[in-house]
Design a protein around this motif. Structure first.
Motif, PDB file in Angstrom:
ATOM      1  N   ASP A 175     -49.630 -11.554  -9.878  1.00  0.00           N
ATOM      2  CA  ASP A 175     -49.258 -12.192  -8.613  1.00  0.00           C
ATOM      3  C   ASP A 175     -48.448 -11.274  -7.714  1.00  0.00           C
ATOM      4  O   ASP A 175     -47.237 -11.405  -7.554  1.00  0.00           O
ATOM      5  CB  ASP A 175     -48.525 -13.522  -8.856  1.00  0.00           C
ATOM      6  CG  ASP A 175     -49.528 -14.660  -8.955  1.00  0.00           C
ATOM      7  OD1 ASP A 175     -50.744 -14.380  -8.846  1.00  0.00           O
ATOM      8  OD2 ASP A 175     -49.132 -15.813  -9.138  1.00  0.00           O
ATOM      9  N   ASN A 218     -45.264 -16.772 -12.288  1.00  0.00           N
ATOM     10  CA  ASN A 218     -45.783 -15.434 -12.003  1.00  0.00           C
ATOM     11  C   ASN A 218     -45.491 -14.473 -13.152  1.00  0.00           C
ATOM     12  O   ASN A 218     -45.441 -13.263 -12.958  1.00  0.00           O
ATOM     13  CB  ASN A 218     -45.184 -14.891 -10.700  1.00  0.00           C
ATOM     14  CG  ASN A 218     -45.639 -15.700  -9.492  1.00  0.00           C
ATOM     15  OD1 ASN A 218     -46.690 -16.349  -9.539  1.00  0.00           O
ATOM     16  ND2 ASN A 218     -44.866 -15.679  -8.423  1.00  0.00           N
ATOM     17  N   GLY A 232     -53.575 -23.244  -6.342  1.00  0.00           N
ATOM     18  CA  GLY A 232     -53.756 -23.906  -5.055  1.00  0.00           C
ATOM     19  C   GLY A 232     -54.708 -23.159  -4.141  1.00  0.00           C
ATOM     20  O   GLY A 232     -55.149 -23.683  -3.124  1.00  0.00           O
ATOM     21  N   ARG A 233     -54.985 -21.923  -4.511  1.00  0.00           N
ATOM     22  CA  ARG A 233     -55.922 -21.162  -3.671  1.00  0.00           C
ATOM     23  C   ARG A 233     -56.695 -20.163  -4.516  1.00  0.00           C
ATOM     24  O   ARG A 233     -57.052 -19.066  -4.064  1.00  0.00           O
ATOM     25  CB  ARG A 233     -55.186 -20.445  -2.567  1.00  0.00           C
ATOM     26  CG  ARG A 233     -54.094 -19.515  -3.060  1.00  0.00           C
ATOM     27  CD  ARG A 233     -53.768 -18.559  -1.966  1.00  0.00           C
ATOM     28  NE  ARG A 233     -52.627 -17.740  -2.326  1.00  0.00           N
ATOM     29  CZ  ARG A 233     -52.231 -16.726  -1.606  1.00  0.00           C
ATOM     30  NH1 ARG A 233     -52.881 -16.411  -0.513  1.00  0.00           N
ATOM     31  NH2 ARG A 233     -51.190 -16.019  -1.963  1.00  0.00           N
ATOM     32  N   GLY A 239     -49.992 -24.975 -10.025  1.00  0.00           N
ATOM     33  CA  GLY A 239     -51.439 -24.910 -10.258  1.00  0.00           C
ATOM     34  C   GLY A 239     -52.098 -23.980  -9.260  1.00  0.00           C
ATOM     35  O   GLY A 239     -51.484 -23.550  -8.284  1.00  0.00           O
ATOM     36  N   ARG A 290     -51.668 -28.842  -2.632  1.00  0.00           N
ATOM     37  CA  ARG A 290     -50.587 -29.495  -1.870  1.00  0.00           C
ATOM     38  C   ARG A 290     -50.889 -29.360  -0.364  1.00  0.00           C
ATOM     39  O   ARG A 290     -51.977 -29.667   0.064  1.00  0.00           O
ATOM     40  CB  ARG A 290     -49.228 -28.909  -2.249  1.00  0.00           C
ATOM     41  CG  ARG A 290     -48.875 -29.250  -3.705  1.00  0.00           C
ATOM     42  CD  ARG A 290     -47.673 -28.491  -4.192  1.00  0.00           C
ATOM     43  NE  ARG A 290     -47.953 -27.074  -4.292  1.00  0.00           N
ATOM     44  CZ  ARG A 290     -47.057 -26.112  -4.397  1.00  0.00           C
ATOM     45  NH1 ARG A 290     -45.788 -26.424  -4.407  1.00  0.00           N
ATOM     46  NH2 ARG A 290     -47.410 -24.859  -4.497  1.00  0.00           N
ATOM     47  N   GLY A 312     -51.215 -26.582   1.318  1.00  0.00           N
ATOM     48  CA  GLY A 312     -51.794 -25.286   1.669  1.00  0.00           C
ATOM     49  C   GLY A 312     -53.275 -25.379   1.992  1.00  0.00           C
ATOM     50  O   GLY A 312     -53.938 -26.354   1.633  1.00  0.00           O
ATOM     51  N   ASP A 313     -53.788 -24.369   2.657  1.00  0.00           N
ATOM     52  CA  ASP A 313     -55.202 -24.377   3.050  1.00  0.00           C
ATOM     53  C   ASP A 313     -56.105 -23.740   2.006  1.00  0.00           C
ATOM     54  O   ASP A 313     -57.319 -23.692   2.168  1.00  0.00           O
ATOM     55  CB  ASP A 313     -55.381 -23.657   4.398  1.00  0.00           C
ATOM     56  CG  ASP A 313     -54.919 -22.209   4.338  1.00  0.00           C
ATOM     57  OD1 ASP A 313     -54.488 -21.751   3.257  1.00  0.00           O
ATOM     58  OD2 ASP A 313     -54.993 -21.529   5.383  1.00  0.00           O
ATOM     59  N   GLY A 314     -55.503 -23.212   0.938  1.00  0.00           N
ATOM     60  CA  GLY A 314     -56.307 -22.613  -0.124  1.00  0.00           C
ATOM     61  C   GLY A 314     -56.849 -21.241   0.213  1.00  0.00           C
ATOM     62  O   GLY A 314     -57.608 -20.659  -0.563  1.00  0.00           O
ATOM     63  N   ARG A 315     -56.448 -20.729   1.337  1.00  0.00           N
ATOM     64  CA  ARG A 315     -57.029 -19.461   1.798  1.00  0.00           C
ATOM     65  C   ARG A 315     -56.027 -18.316   1.750  1.00  0.00           C
ATOM     66  O   ARG A 315     -54.824 -18.536   1.563  1.00  0.00           O
ATOM     67  CB  ARG A 315     -57.549 -19.638   3.230  1.00  0.00           C
ATOM     68  CG  ARG A 315     -58.761 -20.562   3.316  1.00  0.00           C
ATOM     69  CD  ARG A 315     -59.932 -19.971   2.549  1.00  0.00           C
ATOM     70  NE  ARG A 315     -61.117 -20.813   2.594  1.00  0.00           N
ATOM     71  CZ  ARG A 315     -62.228 -20.558   1.902  1.00  0.00           C
ATOM     72  NH1 ARG A 315     -62.292 -19.513   1.098  1.00  0.00           N
ATOM     73  NH2 ARG A 315     -63.272 -21.347   1.991  1.00  0.00           N
TER      74      ARG A 315
END
Ligand code: AMP
Ligand code: MG
Length: 489
Positions: free
Chosen positions: A266, A257, A96-97, A94, A126, A128-131
């Motif tokens: 991607d 991807n 995530g960022r 999904g 999950r 990850g920081d989304g950044r």
């Protein structure tokens, strides 16, 4: 904070058809504001073709959209759900960022996803920081625009905005958001997700949606889902042939991807090959060479087999028959790929028409290039412009003999030397985004000097003009050890 405010001066003209699909396919999510947005690069020609006003995008309101501080009028931001095989292992993924703001309806009526990448955490983040960091987002900007200019279907980059916030990787890096434009973000992995966790109805809705959006011409076919599989296979065969012809290595051909539209998507640890070698791998995370240059067509069909599996329930009510139908379609990939590739190679060698020995001629040249570690792009340029180059390839008698054979083949066609030169010029790029040039541009840009990147982007913008300015970008770096790319997530 309320994020929806009028920003239509910029020309946003959204529809949100994806949000009308079954809810299991996405999650509503507002962008997460950033501290101190600053526009680093704006793709003005792309903005214009989307009906967007570049001037308004550069103003504070416009920039706030590009950094994720407010959603434009009409947007319904969502994170898309998808799954995927990553290096062969199936997993739930999904956005995530990333966030899909909506679909911009361009003045010509075409529909484009507008996605923010690096816009903060979502339900699918999950750990990850989304950044995202500025360097990798600029890298995607440069390479995706270069691919577009090379005539290869690809997602595009409308803008990169620095966020003013740090992101924490191995080191502290400046954060950024990239605005990505795509025919859609439907992936093989989107179908895997629906097939694994959805109902048959979800799968039908998704497939009908993909057909309407990307393959409307097959909507009336008797078995439209089988025709859909066939059409995706054909587009991927053509896409991957184009990658091979320019020496592009995607680097992470996971099924999440691979786009259903047939666009390259991607850009992570991708890179262009310098010296010709099918085993070339750049990605630091691809220790086994799964996604090496020479493997790309095989991985392509492997991924398409995962799409076919996901579609089985709707291909035929009898699952044994469904498998048989899917296998027949998948079997066509190799031939489709091969035909596209060989036709492209004929162009690169200035060959009109078809002769039986053409493929052997191409392969012999590639073998010689591999033997002498000759630069892939520049060998074709040397042949195009009949340049005398230095290097072991050009000193090899076998190459001289190959050349005689090639000239004899050309001599048997009725086209003039002028026609041949024209065909070769338009089949062989003067410039590709060479790794050392991309790194040089990113280093300068991250330090605040955008000039190096802007010059590089100009050279890459029209790779088939063969201008004097481009010659500077054709040089190959002195041997400096194997080049490594990183996912940069
Ligand atoms: P990619 O390698 O960019 O195709 O990403 C694979 C998956 O990891 C996708 O689901 C991404 O959304 C997710 N992802 C990558 N980087 C991050 C991040 N910094 N924070 C959250 N999710 C991420
Ligand atoms: Mg991905």
């Amino acid at each position: 904070m309320t994020i929806h405010e009028a920003t239509s001066r910029a020309g946003w003209n959204f529809d949100n058809s994806y949000s009308r699909l079954p809810h299991m396919l996405f999650d509503e999510q507002e962008p997460n504001p950033v501290d101190d947005p600053r526009l680093v690069i704006l793709n003005e020609p792309l903005a214009a073709s989307l009906g967007l006003n570049a001037e308004a995008l550069r103003e504070e309101e416009g920039l706030e959209v590009l950094a994720g501080n407010r959603a434009p009028e009409g947007a319904e931001p969502i994170a898309q759900a998808y799954a995927g095989h990553q290096f062969g292992h199936f997993t739930m993924l999904g956005d995530g960022r990333a966030l899909l703001l909506g679909e911009q309806i361009a003045p010509n009526g075409a529909r484009y996803d507008i996605q923010l990448k690096g816009s903060g955490p979502t339900k699918y983040s999950r750990r990850g920081d989304g950044r995202a960091a500025l360097g990798p987002m600029l890298r995607e900007h440069i390479i995706s625009e270069a691919m577009h200019a090379l005539g290869i279907p690809t997602t595009r980059s409308l803008a990169v905005a620095a966020t003013g916030d740090p992101v924490f990787r191995e080191t502290v890096l400046p954060g950024a958001v990239l605005t990505r434009v795509a025919a859609s973000h439907l992936r093989v992995g989107t179908f895997q997700y629906a097939a694994n966790w959805g109902t048959a109805e979800d799968l039908y809705s998704l497939a009908d949606y993909a057909i309407e959006r990307h393959y409307p011409e097959i909507a009336g076919e008797d078995n439209r889902y089988l025709a859909f599989l066939r059409a995706v296979i054909a587009r991927q065969a053509s896409l991957i042939a184009k990658w091979q012809l320019v020496g592009f290595i995607h680097g992470v051909m996971n099924t999440d991807n691979m786009a259903i539209s047939g666009e390259t998507i991607d850009y992570g640890p991708c890179a262009f090959m310098d010296a010709y070698d099918p085993a070339t791998v750049f990605s630091s995370i691809d220790a086994n060479g799964r996604y090496a240059y020479g493997n790309q067509p095989y991985i392509g069909v492997w991924n398409l087999a995962r799409l076919a599996e996901s579609l089985l329930p709707i291909l035929h009510e009898d699952q044994e028959k469904a498998v048989k139908l899917a296998e027949e379609e998948l079997a066509a990939f190799t031939d489709l790929f091969h035909r596209s590739w060989l036709s492209g190679m004929r162009g690169k060698l200035g060959l009109f028409g078809e002769e039986e020995g053409d493929e052997a001629l191409v392969k012999h040249l590639l073998d010689l290039m591999k033997k002498h570690a000759a630069d892939y792009t520049n060998t074709f340029l040397a042949l195009t412009f009949d340049k005398t180059e230095k290097g072991p390839l050009y000193e090899d008698e076998e190459f001289a003999a190959w050349r005689e054979e090639w000239l004899a083949r050309r001599g048997r066609q009725e086209q003039s030397d002028e026609d041949t030169l024209r065909l070769m010029r338009e089949s062989n790029p003067a410039v590709i985004p060479r790794n050392h040039r991309v790194e040089e541009a990113l280093d300068a840009a991250v330090k605040g000097d955008l000039g190096v990147m802007e010059r590089l982007l100009r050279a890459l913008a029209d790779p088939y003009v063969h201008s004097a300015e481009q010659a500077e970008y054709a040089s190959v770096p002195e041997a400096c050890g194997p080049y490594r790319t990183f996912c940069g997530t």
